[in-house]
Enzyme design. Sequence first.
Site, mmCIF file in Angstrom:
data_model
loop_
_atom_site.group_PDB
_atom_site.id
_atom_site.type_symbol
_atom_site.label_atom_id
_atom_site.label_comp_id
_atom_site.label_asym_id
_atom_site.label_seq_id
_atom_site.Cartn_x
_atom_site.Cartn_y
_atom_site.Cartn_z
ATOM 1 N N LYS A 77 0.813 -1.144 -0.009
ATOM 2 C CA LYS A 77 -0.415 -0.158 0.064
ATOM 3 C C LYS A 77 1.374 1.142 0.485
ATOM 4 O O LYS A 77 1.551 1.089 0.953
ATOM 5 C CB LYS A 77 -0.620 -0.331 1.041
ATOM 6 C CG LYS A 77 -1.694 1.323 1.242
ATOM 7 C CD LYS A 77 -3.116 0.849 2.954
ATOM 8 C CE LYS A 77 -3.824 1.559 3.037
ATOM 9 N NZ LYS A 77 -4.574 1.221 4.312
ATOM 10 N N SER A 158 -9.039 1.483 2.991
ATOM 11 C CA SER A 158 -8.661 2.359 2.764
ATOM 12 C C SER A 158 -8.234 1.695 1.783
ATOM 13 O O SER A 158 -6.656 1.941 0.394
ATOM 14 C CB SER A 158 -8.065 3.553 3.601
ATOM 15 O OG SER A 158 -7.042 2.808 3.854
ATOM 16 N N SER A 182 -9.690 -1.036 7.632
ATOM 17 C CA SER A 182 -9.320 -0.732 6.109
ATOM 18 C C SER A 182 -8.771 -2.166 5.420
ATOM 19 O O SER A 182 -8.333 -1.565 4.410
ATOM 20 C CB SER A 182 -8.319 0.542 6.213
ATOM 21 O OG SER A 182 -8.971 1.720 5.597
#
Length: 461
Positions: A77, A158, A182
């Site tokens: 990420k 997210s 997330s």
Amino acid sequence: MNENLSIMELQKRMNHAELTSVEIVHFYLDRIKTIDKSYNAVYMVNPDALDMAIKCDEERKKGKVRSLMHGIPVLLKDNINTAGKQTTTAGTTILKDHYALEDATLVKTLKKSGAVILGKTNLTELACFKTFTGINGFSSLGGQVIFPWDIKEDPSGSSTGSAVAVALRLAPVSVGTETGGSIMSPAMRNGVVGLKPTIGLVPRTGILPISHTLDTAGPMANKVSDLAVLLSSMRSNDPRDVVTMEKSDKNIDYTDFLSTNNVKRIGLVRTSIYPIPEGREDIFQKMCEHLADLGFELVEVDVPEVEKIYPIMKYEFKHDLNLYLKTEHTNITLADIIKHNSQHPEENLKYGQAVLVETQEQTSGHMDEEEYLDALDERQDIKSKINDIFKKQNLDMLYFVSYTSIGPECGFPTLSLPVGFDHMGYPFGTYFLAPYWQEGNLIEVANKLEKRLNLTVNPLK
């Protein structure tokens, strides 16, 4: 090469000289190039990925295999620091040229295990902590990540790109981060296995923060065995992240839990403040039947509700983000981000920045506000109550009918496994929660369920 090969299968083929890390990396780079243009899960590929793979192959020829992650590509990420030629942006335009001073501790640990950093995934901007009205998977810099089952639907966030990339088989595994859901939410939504570890299992040093109380990184995969392999190469201690020092510094091979029988009793939690998706009750009941058939004793329990997770994020964000930006020598503060976005509204304010403004203007940055302290008190109270439930009921884990904020607020390890499809044909997953440091319990049960269900969850099939 088959995109559905497990990490253990890839290792076997590399050990028998039937496949190389370079070939594996080429395979996934080609998939990113040809497939991801329709989904936007990957923000950038690592220019050094092939060089890393070459080194791994050379080491293997000399008899050096660092771990089960040796030569295996992993996507990160894009709020996780990577030194070198990759930027770390968290999806913000103000950080589009931010080259981290050093790898995050997590990345150092992965590299030490022989993992190949394949690239960075798109995310909801600032890990969903910019606006109250934004769309999951959207960032001003990276654009919109697409839900692979339906372009019109929310892909969840997210860690959107990390989940979607794994669902599309753009890498065997990926790393996401979670503060308030997330990892679990996009894993449940996109039909992948996701695990949020106990807070402190994985160091957060070098990860762009929201909350030092709640933040953690965790693995995502299509197979429970792959998730166990990656988690084994993520666990470490770091004196710069003191919460990690609460655990033993010994290495744990989480693949050992693929064949254990430690879990005996599972608590069933049928109530939730979150809406239960259509068809979820039936699937929940069916999973209870599967768990009973697998020999687990099921016990119905009630748990307290979480109400105050947001204030913890709200009051820690300004302090933690400014400290990160200062440590990175960016000469940027939260106030500068807000100003930059306001000066370039067409580029940066598609969905506003109300969360940033609220944290800047309504918090002191000293974390001494009554609302914040009350939230910490709630966190401690619920931690104690959940621990009591585990102890008094002699439970090894909990199975929730729907999503819960107990895991992220209180730091318990949680896991989502794809278990079925809703009335629209979209996948969804379980929500399992275990006592602190008992990630192995989650892996054991998920692996047994995965084998029993034998689901094919692939948006491209």
